[in-house]
Design an enzyme around this catalytic site. Structure first.
Site, PDB file in Angstrom:
ATOM      1  N   GLY A  62       0.744  -1.224   0.006  1.00 36.60           N
ATOM      2  CA  GLY A  62      -0.132  -0.016  -0.105  1.00 36.60           C
ATOM      3  C   GLY A  62       0.617   1.491   0.149  1.00 36.60           C
ATOM      4  N   LYS A  74      -5.250  11.280   7.549  1.00 32.60           N
ATOM      5  CA  LYS A  74      -6.698  11.757   7.867  1.00 32.60           C
ATOM      6  C   LYS A  74      -7.435  11.091   8.833  1.00 32.60           C
ATOM      7  CE  LYS A  74      -5.219  13.656   4.819  1.00 32.60           C
ATOM      8  NZ  LYS A  74      -3.758  13.823   4.239  1.00 32.60           N
ATOM      9  N   GLY A 209       4.069  23.475   4.107  1.00 29.83           N
ATOM     10  CA  GLY A 209       3.115  22.742   3.026  1.00 29.83           C
ATOM     11  C   GLY A 209       2.092  21.874   3.603  1.00 29.83           C
ATOM     12  N   GLY A 297       9.276  18.683   2.437  1.00 31.42           N
ATOM     13  CA  GLY A 297       9.166  17.941   1.142  1.00 31.42           C
ATOM     14  C   GLY A 297       9.793  16.593   1.344  1.00 31.42           C
ATOM     15  N   ASP A 338       5.460   9.591  -7.586  1.00 31.79           N
ATOM     16  CA  ASP A 338       6.467  10.289  -6.734  1.00 31.79           C
ATOM     17  C   ASP A 338       7.887   9.979  -7.338  1.00 31.79           C
ATOM     18  OD1 ASP A 338       4.224  10.780  -5.139  1.00 31.79           O
ATOM     19  OD2 ASP A 338       5.332  10.505  -3.102  1.00 31.79           O
ATOM     20  N   HIS A 471     -30.279  21.619  -3.222  1.00 29.10           N
ATOM     21  CA  HIS A 471     -30.398  22.339  -1.952  1.00 29.10           C
ATOM     22  C   HIS A 471     -30.775  21.905  -0.831  1.00 29.10           C
ATOM     23  CE1 HIS A 471     -31.039  26.213   0.143  1.00 29.10           C
ATOM     24  NE2 HIS A 471     -32.170  25.725   0.419  1.00 29.10           N
TER      25      HIS A 471
HETATM   26  C1  LIG Z   1       2.180  12.606   6.046  1.00 26.07           C
HETATM   27  C2  LIG Z   1       1.591  12.258   4.407  1.00 26.07           C
HETATM   28  C3  LIG Z   1       0.239  12.768   4.263  1.00 26.07           C
HETATM   29  C4  LIG Z   1      -0.092  12.548   2.818  1.00 26.07           C
HETATM   30  N1  LIG Z   1      -1.386  12.863   2.477  1.00 26.07           N
HETATM   31  C5  LIG Z   1      -1.530  12.891   1.273  1.00 26.07           C
HETATM   32  C6  LIG Z   1      -3.092  12.999   0.829  1.00 26.07           C
HETATM   33  O1  LIG Z   1      -3.819  13.236   1.629  1.00 26.07           O
HETATM   34  N2  LIG Z   1      -3.478  12.887  -0.552  1.00 26.07           N
HETATM   35  C7  LIG Z   1      -2.460  12.561  -1.574  1.00 26.07           C
HETATM   36  O2  LIG Z   1      -2.866  12.362  -2.489  1.00 26.07           O
HETATM   37  N3  LIG Z   1      -1.235  12.525  -1.108  1.00 26.07           N
HETATM   38  C8  LIG Z   1      -0.852  12.418   0.084  1.00 26.07           C
HETATM   39  N4  LIG Z   1       0.484  12.207   0.396  1.00 26.07           N
HETATM   40  C9  LIG Z   1       1.285  11.817  -0.628  1.00 26.07           C
HETATM   41  C10 LIG Z   1       1.311  10.353  -1.004  1.00 26.07           C
HETATM   42  O3  LIG Z   1       1.411   9.501   0.008  1.00 26.07           O
HETATM   43  C11 LIG Z   1       2.289   9.914  -2.186  1.00 26.07           C
HETATM   44  O4  LIG Z   1       2.213  10.878  -3.075  1.00 26.07           O
HETATM   45  C12 LIG Z   1       1.927   8.721  -2.710  1.00 26.07           C
HETATM   46  O5  LIG Z   1       1.892   7.626  -1.673  1.00 26.07           O
HETATM   47  C13 LIG Z   1       2.927   8.212  -3.995  1.00 26.07           C
HETATM   48  O6  LIG Z   1       2.593   7.144  -4.313  1.00 26.07           O
HETATM   49  P1  LIG Z   1       3.777   6.221  -5.147  1.00 26.07           P
HETATM   50  O7  LIG Z   1       3.102   4.789  -5.547  1.00 26.07           O
HETATM   51  O8  LIG Z   1       4.316   6.748  -6.318  1.00 26.07           O
HETATM   52  O9  LIG Z   1       4.721   5.634  -3.983  1.00 26.07           O
HETATM   53  P2  LIG Z   1       4.779   5.236  -2.381  1.00 26.07           P
HETATM   54  O10 LIG Z   1       3.380   5.427  -1.913  1.00 26.07           O
HETATM   55  O11 LIG Z   1       5.630   5.963  -1.813  1.00 26.07           O
HETATM   56  O12 LIG Z   1       5.085   3.760  -2.566  1.00 26.07           O
HETATM   57  C14 LIG Z   1       6.404   3.417  -3.162  1.00 26.07           C
HETATM   58  C15 LIG Z   1       6.471   1.861  -2.476  1.00 26.07           C
HETATM   59  O13 LIG Z   1       7.671   1.258  -3.121  1.00 26.07           O
HETATM   60  C16 LIG Z   1       8.487   0.560  -1.986  1.00 26.07           C
HETATM   61  N5  LIG Z   1       9.657   0.431  -2.555  1.00 26.07           N
HETATM   62  C17 LIG Z   1      10.625   1.694  -2.691  1.00 26.07           C
HETATM   63  N6  LIG Z   1      11.751   1.071  -3.199  1.00 26.07           N
HETATM   64  C18 LIG Z   1      11.627  -0.296  -3.185  1.00 26.07           C
HETATM   65  C19 LIG Z   1      12.501  -1.282  -3.624  1.00 26.07           C
HETATM   66  N7  LIG Z   1      13.823  -1.122  -3.816  1.00 26.07           N
HETATM   67  N8  LIG Z   1      12.216  -2.641  -3.497  1.00 26.07           N
HETATM   68  C20 LIG Z   1      10.688  -2.647  -3.125  1.00 26.07           C
HETATM   69  N9  LIG Z   1       9.768  -1.992  -2.583  1.00 26.07           N
HETATM   70  C21 LIG Z   1      10.211  -0.773  -2.784  1.00 26.07           C
HETATM   71  C22 LIG Z   1       8.201   1.461  -0.730  1.00 26.07           C
HETATM   72  O14 LIG Z   1       8.544   0.827   0.221  1.00 26.07           O
HETATM   73  C23 LIG Z   1       6.556   2.058  -0.860  1.00 26.07           C
HETATM   74  O15 LIG Z   1       5.912   1.083  -0.122  1.00 26.07           O
HETATM   75  C24 LIG Z   1       0.849  12.134   1.667  1.00 26.07           C
HETATM   76  C25 LIG Z   1       2.403  12.042   2.214  1.00 26.07           C
HETATM   77  C26 LIG Z   1       2.697  12.089   3.350  1.00 26.07           C
HETATM   78  C27 LIG Z   1       3.789  11.791   3.977  1.00 26.07           C
END
Ligand SMILES: Cc1cc2nc3c(=O)[nH]c(=O)nc-3n(C[C@H](O)[C@H](O)[C@H](O)COP(=O)(O)OP(=O)(O)OC[C@H]3O[C@@H](n4cnc5c(N)ncnc54)[C@H](O)[C@@H]3O)c2cc1C
Length: 492
Positions: A62, A74, A209, A297, A338, A471
């Site tokens: 996840g 949240k 932020g 960030g 990301d 409404h």
């Molecule tokens: C406190 C906080 C609150 C947030 N709230 C929101 C929100 O309300 N709404 C919103 O849209 N966004 C929110 N975000 C941002 C959001 O969580 C991220 O933008 C999103 O999770 C990115 O998704 P992703 O799939 O790119 O990467 P991630 O969710 O970071 O998932 C990447 C996964 O890859 C795995 N991984 C990395 N390298 C390796 C490897 N070499 N081998 C195996 N596995 C690996 C990691 O363990 C991780 O599980 C929030 C972030 C934070 C920190």
């Protein structure tokens, strides 16, 4: 159908770290590194498109979103909103409430339960969609090969590598600290804050932020003394200035100290507390608190993935460079979420994941509209924006008209005592096409979807204004703002 696909292998179903020997040499159509909202959503969509898929995840299924981001934060904000409404009940509704006691450890535990529940839900979806999960540290060993190493706290993976026609990197981003900073003794990133079951008496939040402001609101609601420090001259740098100022005023009204234009310099531990030194245009200032939350960030998780072995290029920020098809400089390696570019948002990662696999499958044209990704902040009042602000549209030489309606003009907002904030819609002067919207107010993050859909449909302010909205609802503020852009507002 690729030559590598072996549909029968679907009967292997879900596989955790054990029992993989039978698959150690099998090949997949797609190997996804990372099971966040980018990776897991892409994996499921890929199986719908008849690909045989493996996901490699080294932590919890996840990703950050479900475990360390969107969902647990949240849940905490929901607790904050609940305590705010209980405290306000007597004053606003004439309901007398006795002494309010807080079990802060329970607040944190509830947020962990929400995260665990959803992580388990994704494991279920993997089983349902016959996606093979490898709980391991993945790295690229070649254009079609992902090496599996033992992940911290997990058993050794049963296979050493998996082969795939294509690899999708969805490794996400990690917390960032300033040089010399270390977490511990009250110094936290969002990850530690999500686990910290001791309510600090005072907190300095570095960074205004989304993440910093959500935690600032949370701690303030539970009674901590909160100071928010931001280098830029406005909260939410890059957002519409009027929205940012409205939010600053709201935070100040709630008792948060907001120090804009203050850069972090250093911090020192004294008598069990932290003294944070700041620079305000050459003048040093200090703030003292029990805890420090660093929310400055996130960094893309592109190192240690073996990307250099296959010639994948990075930009200066360490983000993986991709083309319009999410393809990297190595033709069999794709990347999303990301790790490729801001905005760092879960729905952007998911939408990119779906787009990437649909482009791979040939059912979608290359390209992706980042302008339709809404940016949301879930403190109270909430903030939600999509598309162009008035200033951005003017910078691009577009002649605009703007409709703005305060929530105090909306019946439902008055009835539920949520009159803070406003809706602003920016439309082109020539065609009335909706270019963007900025909302600050209760449930702004739910309201923005109407504008997101409107942008997909290339709708106009005239069309939104003529659509009867139920409404009384807060959504009437969108209709009224659209009418205001046409010079036809009824209730304001
Ligand atoms: C406190 C906080 C609150 C947030 N709230 C929101 C929100 O309300 N709404 C919103 O849209 N966004 C929110 N975000 C941002 C959001 O969580 C991220 O933008 C999103 O999770 C990115 O998704 P992703 O799939 O790119 O990467 P991630 O969710 O970071 O998932 C990447 C996964 O890859 C795995 N991984 C990395 N390298 C390796 C490897 N070499 N081998 C195996 N596995 C690996 C990691 O363990 C991780 O599980 C929030 C972030 C934070 C920190």
């Amino acid at each position: 159908m690729t030559a590598w696909r072996r549909p029968l292998a679907h009967f292997y179903g879900f596989i955790s770290s054990g029992g993989l020997t039978s698959l150690a040499n099998s090949r997949y159509d797609l190997a996804v590194i990372g099971s966040g909202p980018g990776g897991y959503v892409a994996a499921i969509r890929a199986t719908q498109l008849k690909m045989r898929v493996a996901v490699v995840e080294r932590e919890e299924v996840g990703g950050v979103c479900l475990n360390w981001g969107c969902i647990p934060s949240k849940a905490l904000l929901n607790s904050a909103e609940t305590i705010e409404s209980i405290r306000g009940a007597g004053k606003e509704h004439g309901i007398e409430v006795g002494e309010v006691k807080v079990d802060f450890a329970r607040v944190i535990k509830r947020s962990r339960e929400a995260a665990d529940k959803l992580s388990k839900g994704v494991r279920f979806l993997f089983r349902k969609n016959k996606i093979d999960l490898f709980e391991a540290n993945g790295s690229i060993a070649g254009p079609n090969s992902v090496a599996l190493g033992q992940a911290a706290g997990k058993p050794a993976p049963a296979a050493q590598a998996i082969e795939a026609e294509r690899i999708l990197v969805a490794s996400g981003s990690g917390e960032r600290l300033f040089g010399g900073m270390k977490v511990g003794d009250g110094v936290m990133t969002s990850r530690e804050a999500l686990l910290n079951d001791h309510l600090p008496e005072s907190v300095v939040v570095i960074g205004a932020g989304a993440v910093g402001l959500e935690f600032a609101y949370f701690y303030q609601a539970f009674g901590a003394k909160v100071t928010v420090v931001e280098l830029e001259k406005q909260m939410l740098p890059g957002f519409d200035a009027e929205i940012a100022e409205e939010l600053r005023r709201s935070f100040v009204r709630r008792g948060v100290t907001v120090m804009l234009g203050h850069g972090y310099k250093s911090m020192e531990r004294k008598g069990g507390r932290w003294t944070v030194t700041l620079d305000a245009a050459g003048t040093a200032k200090t703030v003292d608190a029990e805890a420090v939350l660093v929310a400055v960030g996130r960094s893309p998780l592109s190192p240690n993935l073996g990307l250099e072995k296959v010639g994948v290029e990075l930009d200066r920020g360490g983000f993986i460079k991709v083309d319009d098809s999410f393809r990297t400089a190595c033709p069999s390696v794709y990347a999303i979420g990301d790790v490729i570019r801001p905005p760092l948002l879960a729905h952007k990662a998911s939408a990119e994941g779906i787009a990437a696999v649909e482009i791979m499958a040939g059912v979608r044209e290359p390209g992706f509209d980042l302008m339709s990704i809404a940016g949301c902040i879930y403190c109270e009042p909430e903030v939600a924006t999509v598309g162009l602000t008035e200033a951005q549209a003017r910078e691009r030489g577009i002649e605009v008209k703007v409709g703005k309606i305060p929530f105090r003009a909306i019946g439902k907002a008055v009835a539920v005592n949520q009159t803070e904030g406003f809706v602003k819609i920016v439309a082109s002067k020539e065609y009335s096409e909706v270019l963007g919207a900025q909302i600050i107010g209760h449930r702004a993050t739910d309201l923005i979807s109407e504008i997101v859909l409107g942008r997909t449909l290339e709708t106009t302010t005239a069309e939104i204004g003529k659509t009867p909205h139920p409404h009384p609802t807060l959504s009437e503020a969108i209709m009224e703002a659209a009418l205001a852009a046409e010079g036809e507002a009824i209730n304001f």
